[in-house]
Design a protein around this motif. Structure first.
Motif, short mmCIF file in Angstrom:
data_model
loop_
_atom_site.label_atom_id
_atom_site.label_comp_id
_atom_site.label_asym_id
_atom_site.label_seq_id
_atom_site.Cartn_x
_atom_site.Cartn_y
_atom_site.Cartn_z
N ASN A 82 38.71 3.59 3.27
CA ASN A 82 38.88 5.03 3.46
C ASN A 82 38.09 5.84 2.43
O ASN A 82 38.31 7.04 2.27
N LEU A 83 37.19 5.17 1.73
CA LEU A 83 36.33 5.87 0.77
C LEU A 83 35.53 7.00 1.43
O LEU A 83 35.45 8.10 0.87
N PRO A 84 34.90 6.81 2.61
CA PRO A 84 34.13 7.92 3.21
C PRO A 84 34.98 9.13 3.57
O PRO A 84 34.43 10.21 3.82
N LEU A 85 36.31 8.97 3.62
CA LEU A 85 37.18 10.10 3.97
C LEU A 85 37.57 10.92 2.75
O LEU A 85 38.27 11.93 2.90
N SER A 86 37.15 10.53 1.56
CA SER A 86 37.59 11.17 0.33
C SER A 86 36.51 12.10 -0.22
O SER A 86 35.33 12.01 0.13
N GLY A 87 36.94 12.98 -1.10
CA GLY A 87 35.98 13.85 -1.78
C GLY A 87 35.13 13.09 -2.77
O GLY A 87 34.02 13.52 -3.09
#
Length: 926
Positions: free
Chosen positions: A505-510
Motif C-alpha cells: 500500500n506504499l503507492p497509496l500513501s503520501g
C-alpha cells in the motif's frame, strides 16, 4: 549642513562673501557729480571757469544702504538658505531609549529611518544624554542592553542595516526587562508600520517598564508601506504567486520580475495590488526557461519580503513512463503507472511513449528520467542506447512485478533472485512488513514514515558486499525495498514492489509522492550515494538574502541545516532566507509571509498617537531673496536714473528688460519640438512608435538603441540615438525606418494619422510592424489589431520574404528571421519581391493596393517575433530578455535580421543588382 535654530545653508561657504561688504561700502561711498545743462557761448564759459579742484559728490546714505543690502542678498542667495525645524526636538532631557524596527518590512523605508535616527542621536549628543539603542529583529548573539554616550551610539549605527527576518518585539521586551532602563526619560520607537499582532502589547509593556517616560511612536506613511510575496505554488504547469498588500494608497500597477540564475529577466508579469487584500498572479514558461528560474520579485520593492527563491524542486524535468503493454507489445492492461504519474506530475513533464522508437527519440531530445513498471527485459534494439543514456547522466527508475521476478536484464542496481517473496500468505509463516528508518546515504532521509504502510510481496536481492551501500530503503526485517546504483554519471533505481497497490500500500500513501519528488530532483552527475557518511548530510548556505532583498555570500553566523530537518526549519538569525546546497542539490529557505502579517499599525496604539517619518518640510528662502534682490535692483536703477538727470535714460533699461524677457521665451514647447525635428533632420536615426504602454515603449527604446550600437560596430552606418514618436503629432519624414510594436488592444488610426502614414510610405519610408506574438495569417488579437491600424490605408499585397529577396542578402545571407521567438516569417510587398509579377501570397482579407515605392523598398515589413526584446542589451552588453527556445545563435541571427532590415531601408534594392551575383554565389558555395 550647518543649522542654527532651524536655519540652514546648502552652500555655507558662500557666506564668506559677507566679509566683502566693508570693501563694497568703501567703493560705493562716492558718486560722480550730477551733470547739468549749460549754454554754449564759448568765451563766457572760459571766463567763468573756476580754477579750484572739485571733489565728487558723496553717495547718498540711503543709496549706499540700498546697494549694500542688494550685495548681501546676492551673497545669501548663493548660500541657498532654508528653514527646517529639527525633527528630533521637543524631547525631555535625560537618558533615551531608542527602539528601531529593523526587520524585512523596514528595508523599504530604511533611509528615512536612518535619517531620523541620526537626528535623534545628534540631538542627544548636543544635550549630552545617554542613549540605549535596541533593534526588534532577532540576532545571532543578543548582547546585553546598556546605555552609552550618544557619540558612541552614532558610530555603531554607521553599519546598521535592515535584517531579512521578521521582527520579534515581545522578545525585545523580555530583554529590556533584564536591562537597567530606570533612568530613561524618553522612548522613541521607529516602527515599520505593520502591526504583526504585537504593537499594542509592545507599547503596553514599554509603559509598564518605564512608567514616567515620554513615549513617541513614529511609523512610515501609508503610501510607503511594503508589498510582499507569499510562497509560490505549482499547479500543473502554472506557477501561482500571491501579492500581499496592506491597507495603503496603491500607486498603480506594478509587476513581478522573474529572474534566471545568471541574472537575466525571463518574464515581467503585470499585477495590480489590492489594498488590504491579495492579488493572485499566474504564469507559465517553457520547460527550458522554467528550469532557469532563481527568484520571483516585485518590481520597485527593495526588501527581502518581496522576493521568493526557487530551488531544484521547481525544476521541471522531462520523464517518460512505460509499461509492458506498450513496450513489449502485450495486451492492454490496467495502467500500473497511475500513482507514479500522480506523484511526478507536479515536478515534471510526463510522456507516455508507445514504442521503442518513441523512447529513442525522447532520449535524443534530452529526456531526464525513464520509469519502467514491471518490464522484465528491455528490448534489444533499445537496450544499448538506454545503457549509454544512463552512463551520460540519465535516471532509470524501475518497479518490480511478475515479469521482473521471472527474468531481468543487466539494467538493475543489484543481483536479484528469481521469483518473488510472498508475506502473510497461506504458505508463508512471515507477516507483512513495515518500513524501517531511511539510512543516511539515502535521498529519502528525513521523510516521515507512516506506520500503516505494509509490504506483502517483494522481489528479493542477492546479499553481497555492495548491497548495504546500494540500499535506500528497507523493510523492518532488513530486506531492501529500494536499491540504487550509480552507473557512470547516471543512476539506476529499483523499487522492489509494484508501482500500484498489488504488492503493497506504499503507492497509496503520501510518502510515495515525497519519494517520487526526491528521485525526480536528483542530479546523479554531482551526487554520490555509494556509502553512508560519518555525519548526517547537511545543506550548507550558498547565498543568503539581505534585508534589502539582495543575494550575497553568507557570513560566519549562518549555519548549515541537516537534510532531515530542512523541511521543518524556521527562518531565524542562524538560518536566514537564502539558497542552501548539499552535494548537487539546492534548497531554498523563504520567508513565509501571511496576510495577517500585513496588518497596518493603527493611528493610536495603546493610547499613544503615531506620527510619520516625513521630515519637517524644508522651506527654501532663495525665492524670497531673489524677489527682494530683483526689486532692490530695480529701485537702484531708478535711483541712479533719477540722480543722473531724470528719466531720459529709461529707454536703454527697457531695452535690457526686453532682452531678458526674450531669453525667457526661448524655452517654449514649440521651440523644443523644432529642436527635435532639427536633430532628426541633421542626423539619421531610427524611430519607434510610442504605444502608450510604458513597458512596451521601454523595450522598443532599449532594442533600437542596442541595434544602433551593433550597426555602428559592424557596418558603416553611423546612426544617432533613436527617437520615440507619436503618429498624431510628430513629423515622420526624417526617419528611414519606423519600428511599430502592435498592441493587442490597438485602436484604429484617425484620419489625420492615416493621411500622415500614407504620405510617409509614399515618400519612401518603411514601417516595420512587429506583432510580437501570433502570425499575420492567424486569427489572434495582434493580427486583428494590425488590421485595425491598416484599415483604409492603401496597402499593397504581401507575402513571406522569398528566397531571393534583397532582405535575405542586404548585409548578411539569411534564410529565416528569428527574434525573441522564432518561426514567424517576415512579410513584404509582393510586387517588390516578385519582379515577374507572379501570384502573391497575400493573406486573406488583405486588400490589394499600390504595388510598392519608387526606390524598390517595401513600404511595409511585418514580423511577429518580438524583435526589440531580442535586440535589447544592458550597459554591459548582456541581453535583457531571454529568447525562446533560447540560444546564443538565435540572438545573433536576431541581430542579423535587424541589420538586414535597416540596411535594406537605407540602401534599397542595391544588392539586387547583377554585379553582386558572382560574390553571392561564391559565398553560397555554388
Amino acid at each position: 549642513m550647518q543649522e542654527l535654530l532651524g536655519l540652514g545653508f546648502a552652500t555655507p561657504l558662500a557666506l564668506l562673501g559677507l566679509l566683502a561688504l566693508p570693501v563694497i561700502w568703501w567703493l560705493l561711498r562716492f558718486t560722480p557729480p550730477r551733470p547739468r545743462p549749460q549754454a554754449f557761448p564759448p568765451i563766457r564759459i572760459l571766463l567763468e571757469l573756476r580754477h579750484q579742484n572739485e571733489t565728487p559728490d558723496k553717495t547718498p546714505w540711503w543709496l549706499l544702504l540700498l546697494r549694500l543690502a542688494l550685495a548681501a542678498l546676492v551673497i545669501l542667495m548663493v548660500a541657498q538658505p532654508f528653514l527646517q525645524p529639527n525633527s528630533a526636538g521637543g524631547l525631555p532631557a535625560g537618558q533615551r531609549l531608542v527602539i528601531i524596527d529593523d526587520g524585512w518590512a523596514a528595508a523599504q523605508t530604511w533611509q528615512q529611518r536612518k535619517r531620523l535616527l541620526a537626528d535623534v542621536l545628534e540631538d542627544a549628543a548636543r544635550s549630552a544624554d545617554r542613549v540605549l539603542l535596541a533593534g526588534t529583529a532577532p540576532r545571532p548573539e543578543a548582547r546585553t542592553l546598556v546605555a552609552e554616550a550618544a557619540a558612541a551610539v552614532i558610530n555603531q549605527t554607521r553599519a546598521l542595516a535592515a535584517s531579512p527576518l521578521p521582527v520579534d518585539r515581545l522578545a525585545l521586551l523580555k530583554r529590556l526587562a533584564d536591562a537597567d532602563i530606570t533612568e530613561t526619560r524618553s522612548i522613541i520607537w521607529l516602527a515599520d508600520g505593520l502591526d504583526t499582532q504585537s504593537a499594542s502589547a509592545f507599547v503596553t509593556g514599554l509603559k509598564a517598564l518605564v512608567p514616567g517616560a515620554a513615549l513617541h511612536i513614529i511609523a512610515p506613511a501609508a503610501k510607503d508601506l511594503p508589498l510582499a510575496l507569499a510562497q509560490p505554488r505549482l499547479d500543473t504547469s502554472e506557477i501561482t504567486v500571491d501579492v500581499l498588500a496592506p491597507v495603503r494608497e496603491i500607486q498603480g500597477a506594478t509587476s513581478l520580475v522573474v529572474k534566471a540564475t545568471n541574472g537575466r529577466t525571463l518574464l515581467d508579469v503585470p499585477v495590480t495590488p489590492k489594498p488590504g487584500g491579495t492579488a493572485t498572479v499566474k504564469f507559465s514558461l517553457p520547460t527550458a526557461l522554467r528550469n532557469e528560474i532563481q527568484s520571483i520579485a516585485i518590481a520597485g520593492q527593495t526588501h527581502a519580503g518581496a522576493r521568493q527563491l526557487l530551488d531544484d524542486r521547481w525544476r521541471r524535468r522531462s520523464i517518460a513512463l512505460q509499461t509492458p503493454a506498450s513496450l513489449e507489445q502485450a495486451q492492454p492492461l490496467l495502467s500500473p503507472l497511475h500513482y507514479v504519474s500522480r506523484g511526478l506530475e507536479p515536478y515534471a513533464e510526463l510522456f507516455t511513449p508507445e514504442t521503442s522508437a518513441d523512447i529513442s527519440n525522447l532520449i535524443d531530445g534530452g529526456l531526464s528520467m525513464l520509469v519502467l513498471a514491471d518490464v522484465g527485459k528491455v528490448p534489444e534494439d533499445i537496450s544499448p542506447k538506454l545503457a549509454d543514456w544512463v552512463a551520460k547522466g540519465g535516471i532509470l527508475m524501475r518497479f518490480a512485478g511478475p515479469r521482473l521476478a521471472a527474468g531481468h536484464d543487466g539494467l538493475v542496481p543489484v543481483r536479484l533472485r528469481e521469483g518473488d517473496r510472498t508475506l502473510g500468505s497461506a504458505l508463508s509463516w512471515e507477516t507483512p512488513q513495515s518500513l524501517q528508518a531511511f539510512p543516511r546515504n539515502s535521498p529519502f532521509e528525513g521523510l516521515a514514515i507512516d506506520p500503516r504502510i505494509t509490504v506483502w510481496r517483494q522481489v528479493l536481492a542477492e546479499p553481497d558486499a555492495e548491497l548495504a551501500a546500494r540500499t535506500w530503503a528497507s523493510l523492518a526485517d532488513g530486506t531492501p525495498l529500494v536499491t540504487a546504483e550509480k552507473r557512470g554519471a547516471g543512476l539506476i533505481v529499483l523499487f522492489h514492489v509494484t508501482a500500484n497497490a498489488d504488492w503493497s500500500n506504499l503507492p497509496l500513501s503520501g510518502l510515495f509522492v515525497d519519494m517520487m519528488s526526491r528521485v525526480a530532483g536528483l542530479d546523479p552527475a554531482r551526487q554520490d550515494f555509494s556509502a553512508a557518511e560519518a555525519e548526517p548530510a547537511a545543506y550548507s548556505p550558498r547565498l543568503v538574502l539581505t534585508g534589502a532583498g539582495d543575494l550575497v555570500s553568507p557570513d560566519g553566523t549562518t549555519q548549515a541545516i541537516a537534510a532531515g530537518e530542512f523541511e521543518r526549519t524556521q527562518i531565524s538569525s542562524r538560518h536566514p532566507p537564502g539558497l542552501y546546497a548539499q552535494g548537487g542539490k539546492e534548497r531554498a529557505l523563504n520567508l513565509a509571509i501571511s496576510p495577517d502579517m500585513m496588518t497596518v499599525m493603527p493611528g493610536i496604539v495603546a493610547g499613544v498617537r503615531v506620527t510619520g517619518y516625513e521630515p519637517a518640510v524644508r522651506t527654501s528662502l532663495v525665492p524670497g531673496l531673489s524677489l527682494s534682490a530683483f526689486l532692490l535692483f530695480i529701485l537702484d536703477c531708478l535711483s541712479t536714473i533719477w540722480l543722473g538727470g531724470g528719466l531720459s535714460r529709461v529707454r536703454p533699461f527697457a531695452a535690457s528688460m526686453a532682452a531678458v524677457l526674450f531669453l525667457f521665451s526661448m524655452g517654449s514647447p514649440d521651440s523644443f519640438a523644432q529642436d527635435m525635428n532639427m536633430q532628426a533632420a541633421l542626423s539619421p536615426r531610427l524611430a519607434y512608435v510610442k504605444t502608450g504602454n510604458n513597458e512596451v515603449d521601454r523595450v522598443s527604446a532599449e532594442g533600437l538603441a542596442s541595434l544602433t550600437l551593433i550597426l555602428s560596430d559592424r557596418t558603416s552606418a553611423n546612426l544617432a540615438e533613436p527617437f520615440g514618436v507619436l503618429t498624431a503629432t510628430d513629423d515622420l519624414v526624417f526617419f528611414p525606418l519606423l519600428y511599430w510594436p502592435v498592441l493587442d488592444d490597438a485602436a484604429a488610426l484617425s484620419d489625420a494619422e492615416r493621411t500622415k502614414i500614407a504620405a510617409y510610405m509614399k515618400n519612401g519610408g518603411t514601417i516595420f510592424f512587429d506583432l510580437r506574438s501570433g502570425g499575420l495569417d492567424s486569427d489572434g488579437a495582434s493580427s486583428a489589431a494590425l488590421r485595425r491600424i491598416l484599415d483604409k490605408l492603401d496597402v499593397p499585397p504581401l507575402e513571406p520574404v522569398p528566397d531571393k529577396h534583397v532582405l535575405t542578402r542586404s548585409f548578411y545571407l539569411l534564410q529565416d528571421f528569428p527574434g525573441r521567438y522564432e518561426g514567424g516569417p517576415l512579410w513584404v510587398e509582393t510586387a517588390l519581391s516578385d519582379p515577374s509579377g507572379g501570384p502573391s501570397g497575400n493573406p486573406p482579407g488583405n486588400p490589394p493596393g499600390n504595388p510598392g515605392t519608387a526606390d524598390g523598398v517595401s513600404a511595409i515589413i511585418i514580423g511577429s517575433n518580438d524583435y526589440a526584446a531580442a535586440w535589447a542589451l544592458d550597459r554591459t552588453g548582456n541581453p535583457l530578455y531571454a529568447v525562446v527556445p533560447g540560444s546564443d545563435r538565435q540572438r545573433e541571427f536576431a541581430f542579423r535580421t535587424g541589420i538586414n532590415v535597416v540596411m535594406y531601408a537605407l540602401t534599397g534594392n542595391y544588392k539586387a543588382d547583377q554585379v553582386h551575383v558572382p560574390a553571392l554565389l561564391e559565398r553560397l558555395g555554388q
